[in-house]
Design a protein around this motif. Structure first.
Motif, mmCIF file in Angstrom:
data_model
loop_
_atom_site.group_PDB
_atom_site.id
_atom_site.type_symbol
_atom_site.label_atom_id
_atom_site.label_comp_id
_atom_site.label_asym_id
_atom_site.label_seq_id
_atom_site.Cartn_x
_atom_site.Cartn_y
_atom_site.Cartn_z
ATOM 1 N N LEU A 1 26.167 38.150 40.141
ATOM 2 C CA LEU A 1 27.215 38.619 40.182
ATOM 3 C C LEU A 1 27.604 38.885 41.568
ATOM 4 O O LEU A 1 28.499 38.261 42.131
ATOM 5 C CB LEU A 1 28.030 38.870 38.854
ATOM 6 C CG LEU A 1 28.215 38.387 37.295
ATOM 7 C CD1 LEU A 1 29.070 39.760 36.699
ATOM 8 C CD2 LEU A 1 29.142 37.468 37.844
ATOM 9 N N ASN B 1 26.521 35.981 44.340
ATOM 10 C CA ASN B 1 27.804 35.707 44.156
ATOM 11 C C ASN B 1 29.324 36.196 45.109
ATOM 12 O O ASN B 1 30.093 34.514 44.467
ATOM 13 C CB ASN B 1 27.319 34.545 43.178
ATOM 14 C CG ASN B 1 25.985 33.722 42.608
ATOM 15 O OD1 ASN B 1 25.466 33.250 43.857
ATOM 16 N ND2 ASN B 1 25.629 34.275 41.487
ATOM 17 N N ASN B 2 29.782 37.025 45.172
ATOM 18 C CA ASN B 2 30.381 37.676 45.169
ATOM 19 C C ASN B 2 31.645 37.656 44.215
ATOM 20 O O ASN B 2 32.900 37.584 44.572
ATOM 21 C CB ASN B 2 30.831 37.197 47.337
ATOM 22 C CG ASN B 2 32.004 38.321 47.776
ATOM 23 O OD1 ASN B 2 32.367 39.437 47.298
ATOM 24 N ND2 ASN B 2 32.612 37.650 48.821
ATOM 25 N N GLU B 3 30.782 37.623 43.305
ATOM 26 C CA GLU B 3 32.420 37.664 42.219
ATOM 27 C C GLU B 3 32.388 39.562 41.179
ATOM 28 O O GLU B 3 32.636 39.141 40.628
ATOM 29 C CB GLU B 3 31.073 36.718 41.479
ATOM 30 C CG GLU B 3 31.344 34.360 42.145
ATOM 31 C CD GLU B 3 30.714 34.511 40.449
ATOM 32 O OE1 GLU B 3 31.405 34.428 39.450
ATOM 33 O OE2 GLU B 3 30.076 33.176 40.399
ATOM 34 N N SER C 1 35.537 38.853 39.561
ATOM 35 C CA SER C 1 35.593 37.873 38.835
ATOM 36 C C SER C 1 36.132 38.570 37.369
ATOM 37 O O SER C 1 35.287 39.082 36.748
ATOM 38 C CB SER C 1 35.038 36.816 38.266
ATOM 39 O OG SER C 1 33.192 37.392 38.526
ATOM 40 N N ALA D 1 32.361 38.861 36.005
ATOM 41 C CA ALA D 1 32.031 40.080 36.192
ATOM 42 C C ALA D 1 32.685 41.011 34.938
ATOM 43 O O ALA D 1 31.393 42.136 34.720
ATOM 44 C CB ALA D 1 32.580 40.824 37.713
#
Length: 272
Positions: free
Chosen positions: A154, A157-159, A162, A165
């Motif tokens: 997470l 993937n720069n989430e 989200s 996350a």
């Protein structure tokens, strides 16, 4: 004499290095990220040791006499063997330190209930390094561990914001706290996890302390250098920093800025 080497399997070690550079800006540093072979967390002890030793040897070849493994997996699976088997073979003085001991040796200063939680990657949990090290210093502390297999992907993937996350952070914290209602201190035993701190604090009860490793490791390194002048005098002081990656330097620079807090320039490095 040479710079202080900082090693990580990828990007997370930059959260630790950021605090080290802030605490000890006078020294020269070389940061090496083995991004071409991530993730380390799912690999065997033998593979992690082989990869870590190769990177440590590379940093030694770049004149580093002191290397910090800013990686929980490498600290859990490779550090002891490197310290006990490999370092005595070198003709001159060299040291390799990890991130687990600086965290575990002071945990007793934080917990009142003597019930401590660990949030970590599956590899770190499986190694049982944190319970073992904590019990060396504080036999009366009970340790509870929770593996968080989705947190690193997470983050990478720069989430961070989200729904996924939020779901996994909340679920893993709940699983940890279900193990004991007496937990009053939680260690983030992965260098990626500080980037999830806003979410972690959102789902962690306010009476529970959450400890990230960066500042603890930086304080420990400063104390180590003070107590070991024979090592400290081998570390050059020019305030310079070099970044190397075993993968694409363009990709590394882009992601590294998120972890380090500012833009950097990196160079590619081929091992072997």
């Amino acid at each position: 004499m040479g710079p202080i080497g900082i090693f990580d399997s990828g990007y997370g070690g930059l959260t630790v290095f950021r605090e080290i550079a802030k605490k000890l800006p006078q020294y020269d540093y070389v940061y090496l990220g083995d991004n071409a072979r991530i993730p380390y967390g799912t690999r065997s002890f033998e593979t992690v040791y082989a990869f870590t030793k190769e990177c440590v040897d590379q940093l030694f070849a770049m004149d580093c006499r002191l290397v910090v493994l800013a990686c929980n997996t490498a600290s859990a699976k490779a550090l002891r063997t490197i310290q006990q088997v490999d370092l005595p073979l070198y003709p001159d003085l060299r040291k390799v330190l990890g991130v687990i001991r600086p965290t575990t040796e002071i945990i007793g200063d934080y917990t009142k209930t003597r019930h401590v939680g660990i949030l970590a990657t599956p590899g770190t949990v499986k190694s049982t390094s944190y319970p073992i090290e904590i019990h060396k210093f504080f036999p009366n502390i009970t340790v509870y561990q929770q593996a968080c297999p989705f947190w690193v992907p997470l983050v990478e993937n720069n989430e961070l914001d989200s729904p996924g996350a939020a779901y996994f952070v909340q679920a893993d914290i709940k699983r940890l706290l279900q193990q004991s209602p007496q937990i009053d201190t939680v260690i983030l035993a992965c260098t990626h996890y500080p980037l999830l701190l806003p979410l972690i604090k959102q789902y962690m009860p306010p009476h529970i302390q959450v400890l990230a490793q960066g500042q603890l490791v930086a304080n420990s390194l400063a104390d180590y250098l003070h107590r070991h002048p024979e090592i400290e005098q081998l570390c050059t002081k020019g305030g310079t920093t070099q970044f190397f990656t075993t993968d694409s330097e363009v990709d590394f620079e882009k992601k590294a800025a998120v972890f380090y807090g500012k833009k950097i320039k990196a160079a590619p490095l081929t091992l072997g």
